[in-house]
Design a protein around this motif. Structure first.
Motif, PDB file in Angstrom:
ATOM      1  N   GLN A 140     -10.670  -3.537 -14.716  1.00 53.24           N
ATOM      2  CA  GLN A 140     -10.219  -3.585 -13.325  1.00 53.24           C
ATOM      3  C   GLN A 140      -9.406  -2.359 -12.923  1.00 53.24           C
ATOM      4  OE1 GLN A 140     -10.921  -5.880 -10.950  1.00 53.24           O
ATOM      5  NE2 GLN A 140     -12.300  -6.887 -12.386  1.00 53.24           N
ATOM      6  N   ASP A 178      -7.919   1.346 -12.134  1.00 53.00           N
ATOM      7  CA  ASP A 178      -8.446   2.626 -11.650  1.00 53.00           C
ATOM      8  C   ASP A 178      -8.345   3.678 -12.745  1.00 53.00           C
ATOM      9  OD1 ASP A 178      -8.880   2.018  -8.699  1.00 53.00           O
ATOM     10  OD2 ASP A 178      -6.790   1.440  -8.938  1.00 53.00           O
ATOM     11  N   THR A 212      -3.759  -6.114  -6.417  1.00 47.39           N
ATOM     12  CA  THR A 212      -3.972  -4.673  -6.292  1.00 47.39           C
ATOM     13  C   THR A 212      -5.399  -4.366  -5.864  1.00 47.39           C
ATOM     14  OG1 THR A 212      -4.612  -4.340  -8.621  1.00 47.39           O
ATOM     15  CG2 THR A 212      -2.258  -4.193  -8.085  1.00 47.39           C
ATOM     16  N   ARG A 213      -6.348  -5.170  -6.335  1.00 43.33           N
ATOM     17  CA  ARG A 213      -7.746  -4.936  -5.955  1.00 43.33           C
ATOM     18  C   ARG A 213      -7.974  -5.301  -4.494  1.00 43.33           C
ATOM     19  NH1 ARG A 213      -8.567  -1.249  -8.857  1.00 43.33           N
ATOM     20  NH2 ARG A 213      -6.362  -1.287  -8.383  1.00 43.33           N
ATOM     21  N   ARG A 214      -7.346  -6.379  -4.065  1.00 41.78           N
ATOM     22  CA  ARG A 214      -7.525  -6.849  -2.686  1.00 41.78           C
ATOM     23  C   ARG A 214      -6.984  -5.847  -1.678  1.00 41.78           C
ATOM     24  NH1 ARG A 214      -4.735 -12.341  -0.134  1.00 41.78           N
ATOM     25  NH2 ARG A 214      -5.546 -12.067   2.001  1.00 41.78           N
ATOM     26  N   PHE A 215      -5.813  -5.256  -1.979  1.00 39.04           N
ATOM     27  CA  PHE A 215      -5.173  -4.351  -1.027  1.00 39.04           C
ATOM     28  C   PHE A 215      -5.311  -2.879  -1.418  1.00 39.04           C
ATOM     29  CE2 PHE A 215      -3.066  -8.422  -0.326  1.00 39.04           C
ATOM     30  CZ  PHE A 215      -3.161  -8.521   1.064  1.00 39.04           C
ATOM     31  N   ARG A 216      -6.202  -2.612  -2.346  1.00 36.39           N
ATOM     32  CA  ARG A 216      -6.526  -1.234  -2.739  1.00 36.39           C
ATOM     33  C   ARG A 216      -5.289  -0.447  -3.160  1.00 36.39           C
ATOM     34  NH1 ARG A 216     -11.128   0.465   1.797  1.00 36.39           N
ATOM     35  NH2 ARG A 216     -12.576  -1.252   1.304  1.00 36.39           N
ATOM     36  N   PRO A 222      -3.538   1.426  -6.112  1.00 33.19           N
ATOM     37  CA  PRO A 222      -3.955   2.029  -7.389  1.00 33.19           C
ATOM     38  C   PRO A 222      -3.337   1.305  -8.584  1.00 33.19           C
ATOM     39  CG  PRO A 222      -3.387   3.730  -5.815  1.00 33.19           C
ATOM     40  CD  PRO A 222      -2.964   2.435  -5.195  1.00 33.19           C
ATOM     41  N   GLN A 268       0.844  -1.183   0.000  1.00 28.22           N
ATOM     42  CA  GLN A 268       0.000   0.000   0.000  1.00 28.22           C
ATOM     43  C   GLN A 268       0.886   1.243   0.000  1.00 28.22           C
ATOM     44  OE1 GLN A 268      -2.546  -0.738   3.396  1.00 28.22           O
ATOM     45  NE2 GLN A 268      -4.187  -1.487   2.080  1.00 28.22           N
TER      46      GLN A 268
END
Length: 322
Positions: A135, A137, A114-118, A120, A91
């Motif tokens: 998927q 951002d 990246t989606r799991r741990f937000r 970007p 992160q």
């Protein structure tokens, strides 16, 4: 048998095709590019760049360009990521993923992470409806143009556009941060480029090595200083200790009659050419070449003409500054 003209025609076709594609890319850039730059600028950690195959080679170059221009970045191989290298992402990072199709299976674990741990995610692909772009951002869509080969399957035009896009991102960040040649040198201390960006202060002689004499010094003592220091010149200091002149071989020849009866102040050339320690060595070489001299005294950049050192043309040549 093919002839030389055939080869040249092919080369011109390929280059023209790719040049046209770059123009199309430039004209088609829009808000997603600006959004990507904002994400990269605001990254508190590193920029992670990834891609598979030819896109992977481009991704490595992108990471290297970011890193050398002040944006911490490294390449993560998507296949290795699935076997432990996902730990290289955290992160605060921003992930930039390249895939012409947007469906490269080896990228799935990285995208999911990246989606799991937000974290970007910026995606670059030619298909806006692909998994990667859905998927991401921020998604930058490459123009739908043909590859440069006659079969249309070899990554040529697409990789050229992606490479140029990476350069555009890096330069946009550089210009926003006012990245200077001096900053660039910090990341390129070696090789020809490092030499060109060396500062005068890095190469100059200082302390007791600097040939200096008082304005009232008899020329007998001044000649001894010139001989001992080995630069062929001596800087002359006024009563306050500031550089006010220089004695060179030319000055000695012009004052041969009764030389030993004179003082350094009577023989010297006033207001010699000087340079500051923060100036680039390349600039010093240009000055010496233009004025046909071999040495420059280095003075306090604040304008006090306090002698900080001396730079000889040979110092620059040894460092590779030409």
């Amino acid at each position: 048998m093919p002839n030389s003209e055939t080869f040249l025609q092919t080369a011109r076709r390929v280059i023209t095709t790719e040049a046209d594609a770059l123009n199309t890319l430039a004209q088609g850039l829009s808000q997603p590019f600006a959004d990507a730059v904002e994400l990269l600028l605001n990254a508190k950690g590193r920029v992670i760049v990834s891609g598979m195959g030819k896109s992977g080679h481009i991704a490595r170059k992108m990471a290297a360009t970011f890193a050398s221009t002040g944006t911490p970045a490294h390449f993560v191989h998507p296949a290795e990521a699935s076997h432990g290298d996902l730990g290289m992402m955290a992160q605060g990072d921003v992930v930039l993923v390249l895939s012409n199709s947007g469906e490269t299976p080896e990228l799935a674990d990285m995208v999911a992470y990246t989606r799991r741990f937000r974290i970007p995610l910026i995606g670059v692909a030619s298909r806006p409806d692909s998994t990667l772009m859905k998927q991401a951002d921020v998604g930058i869509v490459l123009p739908n143009v043909a590859e440069a080969c006659t079969t249309g399957i070899v990554p040529t035009t697409s990789t050229t556009m992606t490479l140029a896009l990476g350069d555009a991102l890096a330069v946009a960040i550089m210009e926003h941060r006012a990245f200077t040649p001096e900053n660039f040198r910090e990341f390129h201390p070696g090789g020809k480029l490092g030499a060109r960006l060396s500062k005068v202060g890095d190469l100059m002689h200082s302390g007791d090595a600097v040939p200096l004499a008082s304005i009232k010094s008899p020329m007998s003592d001044t000649l001894l200083t010139i001989s001992q220091k080995g630069f062929g010149v001596v800087g002359v200091l006024d009563d306050e200790g500031y550089l006010c002149g220089i004695v060179t071989d030319g000055d000695l020849r012009r004052n041969m009659d009764g030389l030993l009866d004179l003082t350094a102040g009577e023989v010297m050339t006033k207001a010699p050419t000087t340079i500051g320690p923060e100036s680039l060595a390349e600039e010093a070489v240009a000055i010496m070449n233009a004025k046909k001299i071999t040495c420059l005294f280095v003075v306090d950049p604040k304008g006090s003409r306090n002698a900080k050192g001396i730079l000889h043309i040979h110092d620059c040549l040894r460092a590779g500054v030409v």
